[in-house]
Design an enzyme around this catalytic site. Sequence first.
Site, mmCIF file in Angstrom:
data_model
loop_
_atom_site.group_PDB
_atom_site.id
_atom_site.type_symbol
_atom_site.label_atom_id
_atom_site.label_comp_id
_atom_site.label_asym_id
_atom_site.label_seq_id
_atom_site.Cartn_x
_atom_site.Cartn_y
_atom_site.Cartn_z
ATOM 1 N N ASP A 98 30.656 21.343 53.775
ATOM 2 C CA ASP A 98 31.216 20.522 52.701
ATOM 3 C C ASP A 98 32.301 21.360 52.023
ATOM 4 O O ASP A 98 32.439 22.566 52.303
ATOM 5 C CB ASP A 98 30.090 20.152 51.711
ATOM 6 C CG ASP A 98 30.520 19.168 50.636
ATOM 7 O OD1 ASP A 98 31.611 18.572 50.749
ATOM 8 O OD2 ASP A 98 29.755 18.991 49.660
ATOM 9 N N ARG A 113 27.289 4.915 55.301
ATOM 10 C CA ARG A 113 26.996 4.796 53.861
ATOM 11 C C ARG A 113 26.812 3.319 53.509
ATOM 12 O O ARG A 113 25.919 2.959 52.736
ATOM 13 C CB ARG A 113 28.153 5.380 53.022
ATOM 14 C CG ARG A 113 28.315 6.895 53.105
ATOM 15 C CD ARG A 113 27.204 7.627 52.394
ATOM 16 N NE ARG A 113 27.110 7.297 50.972
ATOM 17 C CZ ARG A 113 27.854 7.840 49.993
ATOM 18 N NH1 ARG A 113 28.748 8.756 50.275
ATOM 19 N NH2 ARG A 113 27.669 7.487 48.726
ATOM 20 N N CYS A 169 30.424 15.388 54.657
ATOM 21 C CA CYS A 169 30.319 14.152 53.866
ATOM 22 C C CYS A 169 31.675 13.573 53.507
ATOM 23 O O CYS A 169 31.771 12.396 53.158
ATOM 24 C CB CYS A 169 29.477 14.392 52.625
ATOM 25 S SG CYS A 169 30.216 15.539 51.450
ATOM 26 N N HIS A 226 22.930 14.657 46.210
ATOM 27 C CA HIS A 226 23.724 13.522 46.736
ATOM 28 C C HIS A 226 22.846 12.803 47.764
ATOM 29 O O HIS A 226 23.131 12.801 48.967
ATOM 30 C CB HIS A 226 25.023 14.038 47.359
ATOM 31 C CG HIS A 226 26.065 12.973 47.568
ATOM 32 N ND1 HIS A 226 25.882 11.648 47.193
ATOM 33 C CD2 HIS A 226 27.310 13.030 48.130
ATOM 34 C CE1 HIS A 226 26.966 10.959 47.510
ATOM 35 N NE2 HIS A 226 27.837 11.759 48.068
ATOM 36 N N ARG A 253 27.279 7.966 39.243
ATOM 37 C CA ARG A 253 27.838 9.232 39.718
ATOM 38 C C ARG A 253 28.238 10.020 38.481
ATOM 39 O O ARG A 253 29.090 9.576 37.695
ATOM 40 C CB ARG A 253 29.043 9.002 40.624
ATOM 41 C CG ARG A 253 29.826 10.284 40.882
ATOM 42 C CD ARG A 253 30.841 10.168 41.983
ATOM 43 N NE ARG A 253 30.175 10.145 43.273
ATOM 44 C CZ ARG A 253 30.794 10.379 44.433
ATOM 45 N NH1 ARG A 253 32.077 10.643 44.469
ATOM 46 N NH2 ARG A 253 30.124 10.351 45.569
ATOM 47 N N GLN A 299 24.230 10.180 50.482
ATOM 48 C CA GLN A 299 24.966 10.748 51.608
ATOM 49 C C GLN A 299 23.995 11.273 52.662
ATOM 50 O O GLN A 299 24.189 11.048 53.872
ATOM 51 C CB GLN A 299 25.887 11.875 51.135
ATOM 52 C CG GLN A 299 26.717 12.460 52.252
ATOM 53 C CD GLN A 299 27.756 11.488 52.794
ATOM 54 O OE1 GLN A 299 28.552 10.960 52.025
ATOM 55 N NE2 GLN A 299 27.760 11.250 54.103
HETATM 56 N N1 NVA Z 1 30.019 18.438 47.117
HETATM 57 C C1 NVA Z 1 31.083 17.471 46.927
HETATM 58 C C2 NVA Z 1 30.718 16.180 47.572
HETATM 59 C C3 NVA Z 1 31.746 15.101 47.440
HETATM 60 C C4 NVA Z 1 31.319 13.811 48.063
HETATM 61 C C5 NVA Z 1 31.322 17.277 45.434
HETATM 62 O O1 NVA Z 1 30.334 17.209 44.684
HETATM 63 O O2 NVA Z 1 32.477 17.198 45.030
HETATM 64 N N1 CP Z 2 31.061 11.434 50.523
HETATM 65 C C1 CP Z 2 31.310 10.815 49.351
HETATM 66 O O1 CP Z 2 30.429 10.633 48.518
HETATM 67 O O2 CP Z 2 32.593 10.414 49.196
HETATM 68 P P1 CP Z 2 33.307 9.877 47.864
HETATM 69 O O3 CP Z 2 33.399 11.050 46.921
HETATM 70 O O4 CP Z 2 34.642 9.392 48.321
HETATM 71 O O5 CP Z 2 32.477 8.784 47.264
#
Ligand code: NVA
Ligand code: CP
Length: 304
Positions: free
Chosen positions: A219, A287, A259, A131, A104, A134
């Site tokens: 989101d 997930r 998500c 992502h 990540r 997800q």
């Molecule tokens: N779009 C959000 C998703 C978090 C799971 C982010 O990147 O922070």
């Molecule tokens: N939806 C998701 O990826 O959640 P986290 O940021 O908690 O991993």
Amino acid sequence: MAIKHFLQVSDFTLDEYDYVMERARVIKRKFKNYEPYHPLVDRTLVMIFEKHSTRTRLSFEGGMQQLGGAAIYLNTRDSQLGRGEPVEDAAQVMSRMCDVIMIRTYGQEIVDRFAAHSRVPVINGLTNEHHPCQVLADVFTYIEHRGSLAGKTVSWIGDANNMLYSWLQAAQVFGFHLNVSTPKGYDLDVKLVDPHNKNYTLFVSPSDACEGSHLINTDVWTSMGYEQENAARLKAFDGWIVDGEKMRRAAPDALFMHCLPAHRGEEVAAEVIDGPQSVVWDEAENRLHVQKALLEYLVLGRVA
Ligand code: NVA
Ligand code: CP
């Protein structure tokens, strides 16, 4: 044999998704029945987190353990990645010590460079641009509730972020149409969309984008890494909340997805996320199941 990575939704064919989803169904059933299933004994997953996470860490770490393997958590603060060790060197080293890697991070080019120098499969656990894990869980969740997404209409209401770009790729792979409505100044970046992708339509009005839709998706307005834009975004996104009024424009049996984490009163009204059309807890749980199937597929190939 070429190593298979999962860096974007477009990395897998529909046939591969059909296989992984079927495995996810089998693996989920075993989990629910407390039936041990340990195909990844003696295998190690390394997880690199350069951004926060609850769901992704828990589902990968727990999932790998449930499959009989081990998971090791690394973050930028404690590892040499935070002190400038080149991604290419880290990939060479880590991939000699483990069987699969999840990352990540910020730019997609970081996971691309990592994968190019890895001896083992690499999974994108979220970048600024994508992502895919997800969306894999979300498509699985839709199918569980309503059957195939082919020919359906899905709506994206909100920011042009990583989730949107993964949904755009999913529209092409799974054969549904995506109605997209983003506020002015936060428009979709066409450079991140396949020019052959005809499976989406842009809408000025977020309510119009919900018309007749089978699945409404949103989101956060400010994704991780963009926190300094939060105040400006709160103003620009005024009107993009998914509320009861927008849900009523959708098909009567439409589902709502997010998500998570969510901000009630910003991108989604409490009446929607906590209402009967919301499947957000199923999305989160799934997930675990889809990523166990993904780990099995990337490490062992097809087993059934
Ligand atoms: N779009 C959000 C998703 C978090 C799971 C982010 O990147 O922070
Ligand atoms: N939806 C998701 O990826 O959640 P986290 O940021 O908690 O991993």
